[in-house]
Design a protein around this motif. Structure first.
Motif: not given
Ligand code: ADP
Ligand code: MG
Length: 688
Positions: A296, A265, A554, A452, A270, A299-300
């Motif tokens: 982490g 979720a 990642d 985390r 976000q 942002k993606t």
């Molecule tokens: P960054 O902000 O560093 O770019 P990423 O987008 O790479 O972070 O996300 C880091 C990890 O957290 C990825 O494995 C992603 O799938 C996971 N992730 C992102 N949003 C959530 C969420 N809401 N709950 C759990 N895991 C998430």
């Protein structure tokens, strides 16, 4: 005649001198008036020789007793001078025969300099000397003597003389003070001409401590004006970008389905940030938004959800990453997420053969590609988008603003400018963000996904290397993976990579039961990808890397990171690196293995890393320790260069300047004049 005339109009300025002045960015008389002293010297009084102390700048009035050339390790001229109270030496390492003859016994000089303990006792090294009448007491300066920033072959005396000429002109043709009167009186700011006049030759009794720290009201007034000029120039850029129309975009079922099919979720942060973006792109004005989110923070997902707004509205989205590795990772993640929804995702990369590349380019220009991913190559001239609606730039701090601005043209064919979303994992201290990104709206993802555990950081001297290696073995044999980051001091990339190769070989030997891999900047893209892939799929236990893994990689199963010689890196970079671990549910560790002794600043940085996992706290500390230029990477990007303002020292002005700017921005003449005065010929964003 006016204050904006070229410097060649001043007495004694020919083409050669004008060229030297141009090197300092000085072209007009006004430029010279804004070329402020670095510091001041007090030559308004004479110190008796007997009272001169080591390390004390002083002016003495003394008669030459003797002068001779001494041959030592280095040839030098030693002139002995005396007054009624005592004797002192003047030492010159660079001198001409003419200079030597000038100091003939019996002649009297005013000498200004700092005394040190030399071979003959107390000596002034390279003092500034002026010959004076032997029979009369010397005439003193009436004011403090300014010392200007200068360039090779341009003497202080010359600059001082030119500034005096400029001041004389200024008295006849005053400079327009653009700061509104009520503002000046509210902040008790001195008037512009008075301030400049003062700063070029402050009176005796001026508060020299305040002047030395640039806290004098006359300086602060200029600081505020400079900050205002920069702020205005950013607002102006923003207005320029936003004067073009943008397509109205809107979230719909695609985005909804995307969010539903995620294995997790969204966090509250976000959701909020996605909402802020949707709000922006709905309008037909190009969005200019910066999303800050710690490593982490996810942002993606935000990028993907935003891209879908464009795609669903029949437009294209582009995602630009700072490195090829990262762009590949984005491609993999996003195509996995979006292709099942029927979205066509392409990856423009350096590995493509000419024909493949052409296919990708065609898909982008026909509009068949709905999401294009790549490095900044994506925004080069040959890449033409059919209907670019949204450009997303990941890890923005590596791109200059000028690069972002070139995005505008990518919408040219459709007559519409794309919306821009900039994402950075380097939290920018609020003060800096306010000033350096005044052209951007900001959103903050201030929440990490649940589950985390914070990374535990240890600071260990490299004499304990064997223990650290043992720790790597233990963690990996438990089923986890580890990174070993080599930070190397060599400038040359070749040497860096060789050193990383050596480290990998050593570790492979020390850890025969582990599979050790290596990535560095000089490997071919395909090789790099293969190694990263092996690591990602747990076919390697230990990945030895140069700092190329800094952004975005990642691998949730990696729970240990060793950083060798962390003292060579800045806090932001260390924090980025450390963010590669602690992505899964395992307890994670980061070992900062330094080479003793640590400098004071090095110690401070290690302490910060041990004490905090919060990117914003670390960024604030980084700013304190390193200053804004380093934090923002000014040198690489030419992001901001101030003449007298200092974002850290003068931060109290930032909110004021922001308000002032709003009251001035609608007056084009004032805005133009201020920008020209302070930023002028220098391109604001420098050249890369
Ligand atoms: P960054 O902000 O560093 O770019 P990423 O987008 O790479 O972070 O996300 C880091 C990890 O957290 C990825 O494995 C992603 O799938 C996971 N992730 C992102 N949003 C959530 C969420 N809401 N709950 C759990 N895991 C998430
Ligand atoms: Mg990322």
């Amino acid at each position: 005649m006016s204050i904006e005339q070229p410097l060649t109009e001043l007495k004694g300025v020919g083409p050669a001198l004008a060229e030297k002045l141009a090197k300092l960015g000085l072209h007009t008389v006004q430029d010279l008036l804004f070329h402020l002293p670095l510091r001041y010297e007090d030559r308004t009084r004479v110190t008796p020789v007997a009272q001169v102390r080591v390390g004390m700048p002083a002016q003495v009035e003394a008669t030459v007793v003797d002068s001779r050339v001494e041959l030592g390790r280095k040839r030098s001229l030693l002139v002995r001078v005396r007054d009624d109270s005592g004797e002192i030496g003047l030492r010159f390492y660079y001198f001409t025969a003419q200079q030597k003859n000038r100091f003939s016994p019996g002649r009297k000089f005013l000498c200004y300099g700092e005394a040190r303990l030399g071979r003959s006792g107390l000596e002034m090294y390279h003092p500034e000397t002026t010959q004076v009448d032997e029979l009369k007491p010397a005439e003193m300066e009436q004011r403090l003597t300014p010392i200007y920033p200068t360039t090779e072959g341009l003497m202080q005396k010359r600059l001082r003389d030119l500034c005096q000429q400029a001041l004389t002109l200024m008295r006849r043709y005053p400079i327009k003070d653009w700061l509104p009167q009520e503002l000046r009186s509210h902040y008790q700011m001195p008037e512009l001409n008075a301030a400049l006049d003062y700063l070029h030759h402050p009176p005796v009794g001026a508060n020299v401590t305040a002047l030395a720290e640039s806290r004098h009201p006359n300086q602060q007034r200029l600081v505020a004006e400079e900050l205002l000029a920069h702020h205005l120039s950013l607002l102006q850029l923003r207005q320029e970008v936003q004067s073009q129309p943008a397509p109205a975009l809107r979230a719909g079922v695609l985005q909804q389905r995307f969010i539903e099919q995620l294995p997790f979720a969204l966090t509250g942060a976000q959701k909020r940030v996605i909402g802020e973006i949707e709000q922006d792109v709905r309008a037909m004005v190009p969005m200019l938004r910066l999303v800050q989110g710690d490593v982490g923070s996810g942002k993606t997902v935000v990028a993907a959800a935003s891209a879908l707004c464009a795609i669903e509205a029949g437009h294209q989205a582009a995602l630009m990453a700072p490195t090829e590795i990262l762009s590949e990772q984005h491609y993999k993640t996003l195509s996995q997420w979006l292709e099942p929804l029927g979205v066509s995702v392409v990856w423009l990369n350096g590995k493509l053969k000419a024909s493949e590349r052409q296919k990708v380019l065609d898909a982008i220009s026909s509009g068949a590609a709905q999401l294009a991913i790549g490095t900044h190559a994506l925004f080069q001239d040959q890449v033409e988008f059919a209907r670019l609606g949204l450009a997303i730039i990941d890890e923005q701090h590596r791109f200059g603003v000028h690069q972002r601005l070139s995005l505008r043209e990518k919408g040219a064919r459709s007559g519409q400018a794309p919306h821009q979303l900039i994402m950075t994992a380097t939290p920018i201290p609020r003060t800096l963000a306010m000033s350096a990104y005044a052209d951007l709206d900001t959103s903050v993802i201030d929440e990490l996904p649940p589950g985390r555990t914070p990374v535990v950081t240890a600071v260990i001297p490299d004499i304990k290397r064997d223990d650290v290696v043992e720790r790597v073995r233990k963690v990996c044999l438990e089923g986890r993976q580890a990174y070993w980051v080599c930070t190397l001091i060599e400038e040359s990339e070749v040497l860096q990579c060789q050193a990383a190769e050596a480290t990998a070989a050593n570790l492979a030997e020390a850890l025969p039961d582990l599979r050790v891999g290596l990535v560095h900047g000089r490997m071919k893209a395909a090789e790099k990808t293969a190694v990263m892939d092996d690591f990602k799929h747990n076919r390697l236990h230990l990945l030895v890397a140069t700092t190329v893994i800094e952004v975005g990689v990642d691998v949730p199963n990696a729970s240990l990171m060793i950083i060798e010689n962390p003292e060579r890196l800045g806090l932001a970079q260390l924090h980025q690196l450390r963010g590669r671990v602690g992505r899964g549910s395992h307890e994670s560790y980061c070992v900062l293995m330094y080479h003793p002794p640590l400098s004071l600043a090095g110690k401070a940085r290690m302490q910060v890393m041990r004490d905090s996992n919060d990117g914003f706290v670390i960024a604030e500390k980084d700013l304190e320790i390193r200053g804004p230029g380093e934090v923002l990477g000014t040198r690489q990007t030419g992001l901001i260069q101030f003449r007298i303002a200092d974002l850290q020292r003068d931060r109290q002005w930032l909110p004021v300047v922001k308000e002032m700017a709003l009251s001035v921005i609608d007056q084009p003449d004032v805005t133009e004049a201020l920008i020209r005065r302070w930023i002028g010929h220098r391109a604001l964003y420098g050249k890369v």
